[in-house]
Design an enzyme around this catalytic site. Structure first.
Site, short mmCIF file in Angstrom:
data_model
loop_
_atom_site.label_atom_id
_atom_site.label_comp_id
_atom_site.label_asym_id
_atom_site.label_seq_id
_atom_site.Cartn_x
_atom_site.Cartn_y
_atom_site.Cartn_z
N ASP A 64 0.81 -1.20 0.00
CA ASP A 64 0.00 0.00 0.00
C ASP A 64 0.86 1.27 0.00
OD1 ASP A 64 -0.95 -1.41 2.99
OD2 ASP A 64 0.36 0.35 3.01
N PHE A 65 0.18 2.39 -0.12
CA PHE A 65 0.80 3.68 -0.44
C PHE A 65 2.02 3.98 0.44
CE2 PHE A 65 0.78 8.41 -0.38
CZ PHE A 65 0.85 8.65 -1.74
#
Length: 238
Positions: A105-106
């Site tokens: 994820d980011f």
């Protein structure tokens, strides 16, 4: 003849499921005509298959790399919201069929695989293959012995019980540092597992994927896997 989604996966356009999304989104054409039917079949030898207007081919000489992903990048090759993507960090101009194997994820950093081999990507992500991924997590909150035991036994998330994890506390006390190894691939799984025991993950870094480790690969950099590394990785996934 083969299904168009399988052709796309073998050409490295995406995973099999991702290839179906590409078709439904109208991004795939066969012999110049946009195709949206998932059951469409193509002839590998005679049909011209294009993605976003660029012809793609099944190439048996797969190209596979590992990236040390920095924070602040979305694990996708295209983001409608205009956020930075991992596509900016890998050689897609030379290898346009590259796609990420799974996702980080980011704000998660660390080892992210890319390949042009759709079958390889599917094999490594299939739940039955039990490919182990190891993460280093910096935690806020009280990480109790009972919480560590729960992680090792499996915790209940909203999508079911997790498999047991390997957990080692590397640094105790305030903001402890924890190594956790899992072989599942649910969305944001490590963060959700710690949340289930009352802890918040401040930083998360993937150290290894199967037999592969980042070693001295610098953040934001990538390198091609050797034939031996690919062979070992696939053997461990059987």
């Amino acid at each position: 003849m083969m299904r168009l989604s399988r052709y796309l996966a073998r050409a490295g356009a995406s995973s099999r499921r991702g290839s179906e999304r590409l078709i439904l989104d109208g991004r795939v054409s066969v012999n110049g005509q946009v195709v949206r039917e998932l059951g469409t079949k193509v002839d590998e030898d005679s049909d011209c298959v294009s993605l976003d207007g660029k012809q793609i081919f099944i190439d048996n000489s797969a190209f596979t790399i590992m990236l040390n992903k920095p924070a602040g990048y979305v694990t996708t090759m295209h983001d409608p919201q205009g956020r930075p993507t991992v596509a900016e960090l890998v050689p897609i101009s030379a290898h346009p069929a590259l796609f990420p194997v799974g996702r980080l994820d980011f704000n998660t950093t660390g080892l992210l695989l890319f390949t042009t081999d759709g079958d390889m990507g599917n094999a490594l992500l299939h739940p039955s293959r039990n490919v182990e991924k190891t993460y280093i997590a910096r935690i806020s909150g009280n990480l109790s012995d009972a919480g560590v035991s729960l992680l090792r036994e499996g915790v209940l998330l909203d999508d079911g019980m997790t498999a047991p994890a390997k957990v080692e506390v590397l640094q105790a006390g305030k903001n402890p540092l924890v190594s956790i190894s899992i072989h599942e691939g649910r969305k944001r799984q490590v963060r959700r597992m710690f949340s289930a025991i009352g802890c918040h993950v401040e930083e998360l870094h993937r150290l290894s994927f199967g037999s592969l480790c980042l070693d001295d690969l610098q953040e934001g950099c990538w390198r091609e896997l050797t034939d031996a590394e690919v062979h070992t990785l696939l053997n461990n996934a059987r």
